[in-house]
Write a protein that holds these residues in place. Sequence first.
Motif, short mmCIF file in Angstrom:
data_model
loop_
_atom_site.label_atom_id
_atom_site.label_comp_id
_atom_site.label_asym_id
_atom_site.label_seq_id
_atom_site.Cartn_x
_atom_site.Cartn_y
_atom_site.Cartn_z
N ARG A 97 71.95 35.67 48.80
CA ARG A 97 72.87 35.39 47.70
C ARG A 97 72.94 36.53 46.69
NH1 ARG A 97 71.83 29.86 44.95
NH2 ARG A 97 73.65 30.57 43.78
N ILE A 98 71.83 37.25 46.52
CA ILE A 98 71.86 38.35 45.54
C ILE A 98 72.81 39.45 45.98
CG2 ILE A 98 69.96 39.73 46.50
CD1 ILE A 98 69.01 40.20 43.65
N CYS A 99 73.13 39.49 47.27
CA CYS A 99 74.00 40.55 47.80
C CYS A 99 75.48 40.18 47.78
CB CYS A 99 73.59 40.88 49.24
SG CYS A 99 71.91 41.52 49.42
N TYR A 100 75.82 38.92 47.49
CA TYR A 100 77.20 38.47 47.62
C TYR A 100 78.18 39.29 46.79
CZ TYR A 100 76.08 34.20 50.24
OH TYR A 100 75.68 33.29 51.20
N ASP A 101 77.81 39.59 45.55
CA ASP A 101 78.73 40.31 44.66
C ASP A 101 79.13 41.67 45.22
OD1 ASP A 101 78.69 38.21 42.94
OD2 ASP A 101 77.47 39.17 41.40
N GLY A 102 78.23 42.25 46.01
CA GLY A 102 78.51 43.57 46.57
C GLY A 102 79.52 43.55 47.69
#
Length: 404
Positions: A97-102
């Motif tokens: 989830r921490i990577c979603y914005d990327g």
Amino acid sequence: MQTSLFELKMNSTPQTFAQSLRNQGDIFWRELEKFWVITAYDHAKVILSSDDVTCDRSPFFMSSMPDLNPALIGDFFGVVSKMMVMSDAPEHTARRRICYDGFSNLTLDNLHPLIMKTIDKQITACLEKGEMDLVEDLAKIIPSTILADFFHIPENERHHFYEWSNNMTQFFGGTSHQGEAEAIKANEGAQSLRHYFTDLITQRRTKPSSDFLSILLKNQSAFHLSDDEIISQAIMMLVAGQITTTDQLCNNFYTLMTAPGAFAALQSGSVDIDAAMDELNRLDPAVTFIFRLAKKDMEIGGRSVQAGQAIFISSHAVNRDARVFEEPDHCNLQRKRNPHLSFAFGRHYCLGAKLAQLEMKNCVNELLKSLPLLRFKENALPKRKHHSLGFSGFETFPLQFDMP
């Protein structure tokens, strides 16, 4: 004496490799390699969705290399063990989830001009020299350039990344031939990438940017991840996004050039490019096997799988399951339903799939438009890459064309 899967893969086409495996059943035990193989599409989806299997494959890696000193790959496993692809919930959930914005639609839209600029630049260079090797002149350059920009890595610091990533990927893919030399190279690659991103984290904390690493750091406290976990996700994106996109692009182009009528059909504009790319991805996936370890005794397709045993899903075989795909060995660029598993399935579906597809689609489009008479170079056929059981691509892919 049983032929190893690695040898079978080396001496087969994607179609004959899939057929050889399918002929052995929906699920079967490989005594030589000591793991189960799944060739049935429905069994694959069950495994990829199950909580009864784990993505932490470290025990299998170590058991398959009993003579290897674990100290040689300490850095490698230190990095890999914290990647989302080696994690189960709840760690996997936070790391993903921490990577979603990327990978938002806005991010991809912003990258599109750079993708087109890079492709055009490379095609122009090939036109100037009058020939090209798809691997070296295009397939390696596109993802490495885009990912370097993704992390805002200066151009003069990019030359080592492919070598570091490639050494990690080859070892991660695994073969029965992995030895001390391969382990040392993989460990050095992991060590070099970890040191690079450790320094980069210090820089980004001092001066945040709009790059992928800055996005991870911005969300770090919300997901309670350590710096080591952040570094592992960054390296995973770099390694997976670079090597597999390079391989998949070459695999797709080879299928396009060898399947009867495929090249002409796509070039004529009579088929939808997105449907065509899906079909090419289905037929020759860059990830040859997706595997998990059983967390407990379980039954799959009437076979008893014991806790700790590895389950290898053959991407080539499940993507050619006749119960799911009509005329599964036929390249149908207009296939209307194409739920292939080349990018996995469920919670571990490839996070960078949209970016990879965008790069590959535009690359194929521009090649067909700019070099309409593109063909294999005379007396120099493409050479497949067989560095591991888990991944497939090409070493060289020489092409020739008539000047427009």
